[in-house]
Design a protein around this motif. Structure first.
Motif, PDB file in Angstrom:
ATOM      1  N   LEU A 101      -3.398   4.316   4.434  1.00  0.00           N
ATOM      2  CA  LEU A 101      -2.385   4.648   3.317  1.00  0.00           C
ATOM      3  C   LEU A 101      -3.504   4.689   2.072  1.00  0.00           C
ATOM      4  O   LEU A 101      -2.985   5.062   0.949  1.00  0.00           O
ATOM      5  CB  LEU A 101      -1.453   3.438   3.038  1.00  0.00           C
ATOM      6  N   GLY A 102      -4.897   4.572   2.050  1.00  0.00           N
ATOM      7  CA  GLY A 102      -5.695   5.028   0.953  1.00  0.00           C
ATOM      8  C   GLY A 102      -5.947   3.791   0.065  1.00  0.00           C
ATOM      9  O   GLY A 102      -6.444   3.876  -0.899  1.00  0.00           O
ATOM     10  N   SER A 103      -5.588   2.511   0.363  1.00  0.00           N
ATOM     11  CA  SER A 103      -5.748   1.266  -0.154  1.00  0.00           C
ATOM     12  C   SER A 103      -6.946   0.621   0.171  1.00  0.00           C
ATOM     13  O   SER A 103      -7.576   0.631   1.201  1.00  0.00           O
ATOM     14  CB  SER A 103      -4.584   0.434   0.259  1.00  0.00           C
ATOM     15  N   ASN A 121      -3.075   2.475  -7.531  1.00  0.00           N
ATOM     16  CA  ASN A 121      -4.105   1.850  -6.707  1.00  0.00           C
ATOM     17  C   ASN A 121      -3.465   0.750  -5.998  1.00  0.00           C
ATOM     18  O   ASN A 121      -2.404   0.088  -6.664  1.00  0.00           O
ATOM     19  CB  ASN A 121      -5.063   1.740  -7.426  1.00  0.00           C
ATOM     20  N   ARG A 152       1.223   4.075  -3.201  1.00  0.00           N
ATOM     21  CA  ARG A 152       0.982   5.414  -2.956  1.00  0.00           C
ATOM     22  C   ARG A 152       1.999   6.152  -3.389  1.00  0.00           C
ATOM     23  O   ARG A 152       1.934   7.260  -3.916  1.00  0.00           O
ATOM     24  CB  ARG A 152       0.681   5.658  -1.568  1.00  0.00           C
ATOM     25  N   GLU A 153       3.225   5.688  -3.184  1.00  0.00           N
ATOM     26  CA  GLU A 153       4.537   6.383  -3.487  1.00  0.00           C
ATOM     27  C   GLU A 153       4.655   6.707  -5.213  1.00  0.00           C
ATOM     28  O   GLU A 153       5.106   7.525  -5.495  1.00  0.00           O
ATOM     29  CB  GLU A 153       5.703   5.838  -2.923  1.00  0.00           C
ATOM     30  N   ALA A 209       0.895  -1.037   0.085  1.00  0.00           N
ATOM     31  CA  ALA A 209      -0.250  -0.006  -0.105  1.00  0.00           C
ATOM     32  C   ALA A 209       0.749   1.145   0.135  1.00  0.00           C
ATOM     33  O   ALA A 209       0.597   2.313  -0.611  1.00  0.00           O
ATOM     34  CB  ALA A 209      -0.977  -0.116   1.093  1.00  0.00           C
ATOM     35  N   TYR A 210       2.039   1.258   0.886  1.00  0.00           N
ATOM     36  CA  TYR A 210       2.824   2.416   0.868  1.00  0.00           C
ATOM     37  C   TYR A 210       3.429   2.520  -0.285  1.00  0.00           C
ATOM     38  O   TYR A 210       3.539   3.632  -0.953  1.00  0.00           O
ATOM     39  CB  TYR A 210       3.972   2.227   2.085  1.00  0.00           C
ATOM     40  N   GLY A 250       2.038   6.448  -7.228  1.00  0.00           N
ATOM     41  CA  GLY A 250       0.705   7.137  -7.996  1.00  0.00           C
ATOM     42  C   GLY A 250      -0.084   6.000  -8.478  1.00  0.00           C
ATOM     43  O   GLY A 250      -0.927   5.972  -9.221  1.00  0.00           O
TER      44      GLY A 250
END
Length: 350
Positions: free
Chosen positions: A127-129, A107, A102-103, A98-99, A105
């Motif tokens: 982390l937005g996942s 999904n 995000r780094e 997930a990290y 860009g």
């Protein structure tokens, strides 16, 4: 879609025979994106072993666990056209993926079983996942992950049986041997084998005389059972203080099974009670909050299960993403329920 499928196949077929060169390449790929963690001396464990004893503090990674290394290396080597990363996880690998997503860009969809602690779910979601809870074992979560991996633009990153993941975890071995070139024994927590395979390859490539020992809990020891059977086998997954070490190794395992079989000098099993006491020791003697999976090496020593080392010893403190309610019970000597198993507690030193 066919071009991306072909890229996936090339990815999975390459690096089937990993070398130290792959690990050095992984270090270059993840440099600046993960922490070169400190190797701290432990006075208490030095007294227990009679040899210098060191703790490799992977708890200091941004995600709180070593899994970020392999996840970052694999994500940075994903096939062109990838838009979404997916994986099955007992928690820490999912957080690493997930990290990394995000780094970059991208999904991420993380598949986990109902046995994964809430604290690890919360960390991944933060982390937005997307998270998907499927079944009662990592095998169930893997089946869902494999389905997702068939979609266009979705790329699956195995938590352990992936060349880039193994090479990424192997960077820990490079760092330990750089810091302690005369290392005698390296104690590595063992689950699906990605960490143990990568670290053992790095350590033994640099110094073939280093003794590398895999350690895991005695309930649900998938890699040990598989090596004893001579092939990957299914093992029932149960709740454990060392929840990060749960799950199978995959019946179609291509890399980590053979590498652990060939590179590990020994595998030692520890009980839940021994893990309980080792968690207390790490906290009260060295002031570290860590998951049960981190202390299996310490547990083996305190239980008298490890042959006396002849020189410096190191173990990997793999992660800090512990259920703090459960952790508090352990530190205060309370009983802990692990599924339907009651683990009787005892105050430290009692």
């Amino acid at each position: 879609m066919q071009d991306l499928h072909d890229d996936h196949e090339r990815y999975r077929k390459q690096s089937m025979q990993l070398t130290l060169t792959d690990i050095f390449e992984a270090r270059r790929a993840i440099a600046g994106r993960v922490v070169r963690t400190p190797l701290l001396p432990s006075r208490f464990m030095t007294e227990q072993t009679g040899q210098p004893f060191f703790l490799k503090m992977e708890t200091m990674q941004p995600t709180g666990a070593f899994k970020l290394r392999g996840a970052t290396n694999a994500a940075r080597n994903a096939p062109e056209g990838t838009t979404t990363l997916t994986c099955c996880s007992t928690g820490n690998h999912g957080r690493g993926v997930a990290y990394a997503a995000r780094e970059l860009g991208l999904n991420a969809v993380i598949c986990m079983s109902s046995l994964v602690p809430q604290t690890k779910l919360d960390g991944i979601r933060a982390l937005g996942s997307e998270t998907r809870i499927v079944g009662n074992s990592q095998d169930d979560a893997l089946a869902e992950c494999r389905k997702l991996g068939q979609a266009t633009g979705v790329f699956e990153i195995s938590p352990f049986d992936d060349p880039y993941v193994i090479a990424g975890q192997g960077t820990i071995g490079l760092e330990i041997l750089e810091d302690v070139p005369n290392l005698d024994t390296l104690l590595v927590p063992l689950s699906g084998g990605g960490l143990a395979a990568g670290v053992a390859l790095a350590a033994k490539s640099i110094n073939p005389q280093v003794r590398v020992v895999g350690l895991t809990m005695d309930r649900g020891a998938a890699m040990k059972t598989s090596i004893d059977a001579g092939r990957p086998v299914e093992v029932p997954e149960v709740a454990s203080l060392a929840d990060s070490l749960g799950g199978g190794i995959g019946l179609d395992n291509r890399l980590s099974f053979a590498m652990c079989r060939d590179l590990l000098d020994e595998i030692i099993l520890v009980t839940e009670g021994e893990i309980y006491r080792a968690m207390q020791a790490l906290y009260y003697e060295d002031s570290h909050v860590a998951e049960g999976a981190c202390v299996v090496g310490i547990a083996a020593i305190l239980a008298g299960k490890l042959t006396a080392p002849k020189g410096p010893v190191a173990t990997i403190i793999t992660g800090r993403n512990v259920d703090m309610v459960q952790f508090t019970k352990v530190m205060t000597g309370q009983d802990v329920m692990l599924g339907d198993y009651l683990l009787e507690g005892k105050p430290y030193g009692a």
